[in-house]
Design a protein around this motif. Structure first.
Motif, PDB file in Angstrom:
ATOM      1  N   THR A  86     -95.620  26.298  15.908  1.00 53.98           N
ATOM      2  CA  THR A  86     -95.185  26.585  14.539  1.00 53.98           C
ATOM      3  C   THR A  86     -93.769  27.132  14.518  1.00 53.98           C
ATOM      4  O   THR A  86     -92.935  26.696  13.715  1.00 53.98           O
ATOM      5  CB  THR A  86     -96.147  27.589  13.883  1.00 53.98           C
ATOM      6  N   LEU A  87     -93.476  28.075  15.390  1.00 53.24           N
ATOM      7  CA  LEU A  87     -92.138  28.667  15.415  1.00 53.24           C
ATOM      8  C   LEU A  87     -91.081  27.636  15.793  1.00 53.24           C
ATOM      9  O   LEU A  87     -89.979  27.614  15.243  1.00 53.24           O
ATOM     10  CB  LEU A  87     -92.106  29.848  16.384  1.00 53.24           C
ATOM     11  N   PHE A  88     -91.415  26.762  16.735  1.00 54.64           N
ATOM     12  CA  PHE A  88     -90.489  25.701  17.142  1.00 54.64           C
ATOM     13  C   PHE A  88     -90.228  24.740  15.988  1.00 54.64           C
ATOM     14  O   PHE A  88     -89.089  24.360  15.710  1.00 54.64           O
ATOM     15  CB  PHE A  88     -91.069  24.964  18.343  1.00 54.64           C
ATOM     16  N   PHE A  89     -91.303  24.346  15.289  1.00 55.80           N
ATOM     17  CA  PHE A  89     -91.177  23.454  14.139  1.00 55.80           C
ATOM     18  C   PHE A  89     -90.315  24.106  13.065  1.00 55.80           C
ATOM     19  O   PHE A  89     -89.401  23.481  12.515  1.00 55.80           O
ATOM     20  CB  PHE A  89     -92.574  23.136  13.612  1.00 55.80           C
ATOM     21  N   ALA A  90     -90.581  25.376  12.777  1.00 55.96           N
ATOM     22  CA  ALA A  90     -89.817  26.078  11.749  1.00 55.96           C
ATOM     23  C   ALA A  90     -88.358  26.267  12.162  1.00 55.96           C
ATOM     24  O   ALA A  90     -87.450  26.232  11.316  1.00 55.96           O
ATOM     25  CB  ALA A  90     -90.461  27.432  11.457  1.00 55.96           C
ATOM     26  N   SER A  91     -88.110  26.423  13.467  1.00 53.72           N
ATOM     27  CA  SER A  91     -86.730  26.594  13.933  1.00 53.72           C
ATOM     28  C   SER A  91     -85.908  25.334  13.707  1.00 53.72           C
ATOM     29  O   SER A  91     -84.706  25.401  13.453  1.00 53.72           O
ATOM     30  CB  SER A  91     -86.720  26.976  15.419  1.00 53.72           C
ATOM     31  N   ARG A  92     -86.553  24.192  13.783  1.00 45.21           N
ATOM     32  CA  ARG A  92     -85.840  22.922  13.588  1.00 45.21           C
ATOM     33  C   ARG A  92     -85.639  22.607  12.115  1.00 45.21           C
ATOM     34  O   ARG A  92     -84.746  21.833  11.759  1.00 45.21           O
ATOM     35  CB  ARG A  92     -86.618  21.792  14.256  1.00 45.21           C
ATOM     36  N   CYS A  93     -86.474  23.203  11.277  1.00 42.00           N
ATOM     37  CA  CYS A  93     -86.451  22.856   9.855  1.00 42.00           C
ATOM     38  C   CYS A  93     -85.751  23.895   8.980  1.00 42.00           C
ATOM     39  O   CYS A  93     -85.073  23.527   8.010  1.00 42.00           O
ATOM     40  CB  CYS A  93     -87.869  22.653   9.333  1.00 42.00           C
ATOM     41  N   ILE A  94     -85.931  25.186   9.313  1.00 45.02           N
ATOM     42  CA  ILE A  94     -85.424  26.197   8.376  1.00 45.02           C
ATOM     43  C   ILE A  94     -84.651  27.345   9.023  1.00 45.02           C
ATOM     44  O   ILE A  94     -83.820  27.969   8.361  1.00 45.02           O
ATOM     45  CB  ILE A  94     -86.572  26.791   7.528  1.00 45.02           C
ATOM     46  N   ASN A  95     -84.917  27.666  10.287  1.00 45.82           N
ATOM     47  CA  ASN A  95     -84.291  28.855  10.876  1.00 45.82           C
ATOM     48  C   ASN A  95     -84.170  28.684  12.385  1.00 45.82           C
ATOM     49  O   ASN A  95     -85.134  28.857  13.122  1.00 45.82           O
ATOM     50  CB  ASN A  95     -85.116  30.106  10.552  1.00 45.82           C
ATOM     51  N   GLN A  96     -82.976  28.358  12.852  1.00 46.02           N
ATOM     52  CA  GLN A  96     -82.751  28.094  14.271  1.00 46.02           C
ATOM     53  C   GLN A  96     -83.038  29.303  15.148  1.00 46.02           C
ATOM     54  O   GLN A  96     -83.346  29.160  16.332  1.00 46.02           O
ATOM     55  CB  GLN A  96     -81.316  27.622  14.492  1.00 46.02           C
ATOM     56  N   GLU A  97     -82.956  30.499  14.583  1.00 48.52           N
ATOM     57  CA  GLU A  97     -83.172  31.711  15.365  1.00 48.52           C
ATOM     58  C   GLU A  97     -84.607  31.820  15.884  1.00 48.52           C
ATOM     59  O   GLU A  97     -84.873  32.562  16.831  1.00 48.52           O
ATOM     60  CB  GLU A  97     -82.825  32.941  14.525  1.00 48.52           C
ATOM     61  N   LEU A  98     -85.533  31.101  15.258  1.00 52.77           N
ATOM     62  CA  LEU A  98     -86.923  31.142  15.698  1.00 52.77           C
ATOM     63  C   LEU A  98     -87.137  30.397  17.008  1.00 52.77           C
ATOM     64  O   LEU A  98     -88.186  30.544  17.644  1.00 52.77           O
ATOM     65  CB  LEU A  98     -87.840  30.544  14.620  1.00 52.77           C
ATOM     66  N   ASP A  99     -86.160  29.612  17.415  1.00 54.82           N
ATOM     67  CA  ASP A  99     -86.285  28.845  18.654  1.00 54.82           C
ATOM     68  C   ASP A  99     -86.504  29.761  19.855  1.00 54.82           C
ATOM     69  O   ASP A  99     -87.324  29.470  20.735  1.00 54.82           O
ATOM     70  CB  ASP A  99     -85.034  27.991  18.860  1.00 54.82           C
ATOM     71  N   ASP A 407     -93.907  22.026   6.334  1.00 58.57           N
ATOM     72  CA  ASP A 407     -94.033  20.597   6.039  1.00 58.57           C
ATOM     73  C   ASP A 407     -93.789  20.301   4.564  1.00 58.57           C
ATOM     74  O   ASP A 407     -93.280  19.225   4.210  1.00 58.57           O
ATOM     75  CB  ASP A 407     -95.429  20.098   6.437  1.00 58.57           C
ATOM     76  N   MET A 408     -94.147  21.216   3.692  1.00 58.43           N
ATOM     77  CA  MET A 408     -93.975  20.998   2.253  1.00 58.43           C
ATOM     78  C   MET A 408     -92.504  20.918   1.843  1.00 58.43           C
ATOM     79  O   MET A 408     -92.182  20.394   0.785  1.00 58.43           O
ATOM     80  CB  MET A 408     -94.669  22.106   1.463  1.00 58.43           C
TER      81      MET A 408
END
Length: 424
Positions: A86-99, A407-408
């Protein structure tokens, strides 16, 4: 204006779901979710901002509780790897810092306590696949390939007691191979190898159907029970086989897979909900693992491939079942919660956008319904009868809700994790 009565959120239609108090989509009535964009509809900027705001709170909660997550095991399903996903997916979509948070989590876990498990969700192939994706280095990719080659021997062995379902079985391994191909990750598997996996799944289903003189040409069991749903049953197995259609013999597609889908159409209640298992008489479970939400993707893809309107009718009826009974008391998780059910409307929305026979209003209806379920999930802490065993996990907990909300933000590209192979 679309709204849900918060004060009535505890009043339920039965023991399994809340009453759906959202007004359904009406093209002539303005709502908070969608904005008309020429001939099309899109999620309004205001609602997209609301998604991002709620998502930010969820992701921060997850990152803050990293030490607690480390005690949840290593699996994608309920463990550390799923949260990292989830964090990886979110880092690519909304916040790179989560990577960095994703890397920290995935590198904290060993492969999987049960090294013989082959599947993505509860086996070592999922853990290693995510290590290879998140780290994106040669060492992780080679480790994944070497381990998959070992697991491949188990998958190909017809004498093993390996089931064929998604959660613990062969199609869970097939998902890993299809994901590698979709991500264009370096791999040691030929098309012939993938065909071998597909063929043994079909052969196992054919043999059991013959042995038990089943009406359908393919039959599968898990723990000696013939399940029909997404997680353990026929719908999930067939859906992965259809996604692997390029590796399926044409004769097997027409003579075995399609007739088994046809038989599955008969395994539904009058409401349109899918029976949980053979002989089931209780029309109560409306969730991804057992029920219509795990079958809608299969029916949508079957309609796209075979162009038989029976599959379209079944898919649309799944949507009606979920709209009426999909706000679950079990919470907002993916496996048996409201966010997993919301992917029903995403699948129908994507189908309507792909096919010329549907209007933009048809597509908007399903996008609107997905938004309504997202709005419900904004208040995840209110809509549950008990805490999930793994509160932050991907398939039972908060990480799954966060994945759905991410995803939304791009619903045309959305893909149910570990079930629908994403288009990269």
């Amino acid at each position: 204006m679309a709204s849900a009565s918060r004060s009535s959120s505890r009043r339920v239609a039965d023991d399994w779901h809340y009453d759906n108090k959202y007004q359904d989509f009406d093209v002539d009535v303005s709502n908070d979710f969608l904005l008309k964009d020429g001939d099309d509809f899109k999620i309004s900027d205001a609602f997209a901002r609301k998604i991002k705001k709620k998502l930010s709170v969820m992701l921060q909660d997850i990152v803050t509780h990293g030490s607690e997550i480390l005690d949840s095991g290593s699996s994608v399903y309920t463990g550390v790897s799923g949260v990292a996903m989830t964090l990886f997916f979110a880092s690519r979509c909304i916040n790179q810092e989560l990577d960095q948070a994703a890397k920290s989590l995935i590198n904290s876990v060993s492969e999987n306590p049960s090294r013989s498990r082959v599947n993505f969700l509860n086996g070592s192939s999922g853990v290693l696949m995510l290590k290879a994706m998140i780290n994106n280095n040669t060492e992780s990719q080679e480790l994944l390939n070497q381990r998959l080659l070992t697991l491949f021997k188990i998958v190909k062995n017809p004498q093993s007691d390996l089931p064929n379902e998604l959660l613990y079985g062969r199609v869970g391994f097939l998902y890993t191979l299809l994901l590698m191909k979709s991500c264009q990750m370096p791999h040691h598997f030929s098309d012939s190898d993938i065909k071998d996996v597909v063929n043994i799944i079909i052969e196992q289903g054919r043999s059991l159907a013959l042995k038990e003189k089943c009406q359908a040409p393919l039959k599968f069991k898990w723990h000696d029970k013939n399940y029909y749903g997404g997680a353990h049953g026929t719908a999930g197995i067939l859906y992965l086989l259809l996604q692997a259609k390029d590796y399926v013999n044409e004769g097997d597609l027409i003579n075995y897979i399609q007739p088994t889908i046809d038989n599955l159409l008969q395994c539904r209640f009058q409401s349109g909900n899918l029976q949980s298992s053979e002989g089931s008489t209780s029309d109560r479970l409306v969730q991804w693992c057992h029920g219509a939400p795990g079958a809608v993707q299969l029916f949508c893809l079957a309609y796209e491939i075979f162009e038989d309107k029976r599959y379209l009718a079944a898919a649309i009826q799944c949507g009606e079942v979920v709209w009426t009974r999909g706000l679950l008391r079990k919470g907002c998780g993916l496996c048996h919660g409201t966010s997993g059910n919301a992917y029903t409307f995403i699948a129908l929305y994507q189908m309507c956008q792909k096919r010329k026979e549907f209007t933009k209003i048809d597509a908007a209806k399903h996008l609107y319904r997905a938004c309504a379920f997202a709005d419900w999930c904004f208040h995840w802490e209110r809509h549950r009868e008990r805490l999930p065993d793994r509160y932050y996990s991907l398939f039972e907990g908060l990480a799954g809700t966060a994945y759905f909300l991410t995803d939304m933000l791009n619903p045309l590209k959305a893909a149910f994790p570990a079930y629908t192979v994403p288009t990269i």
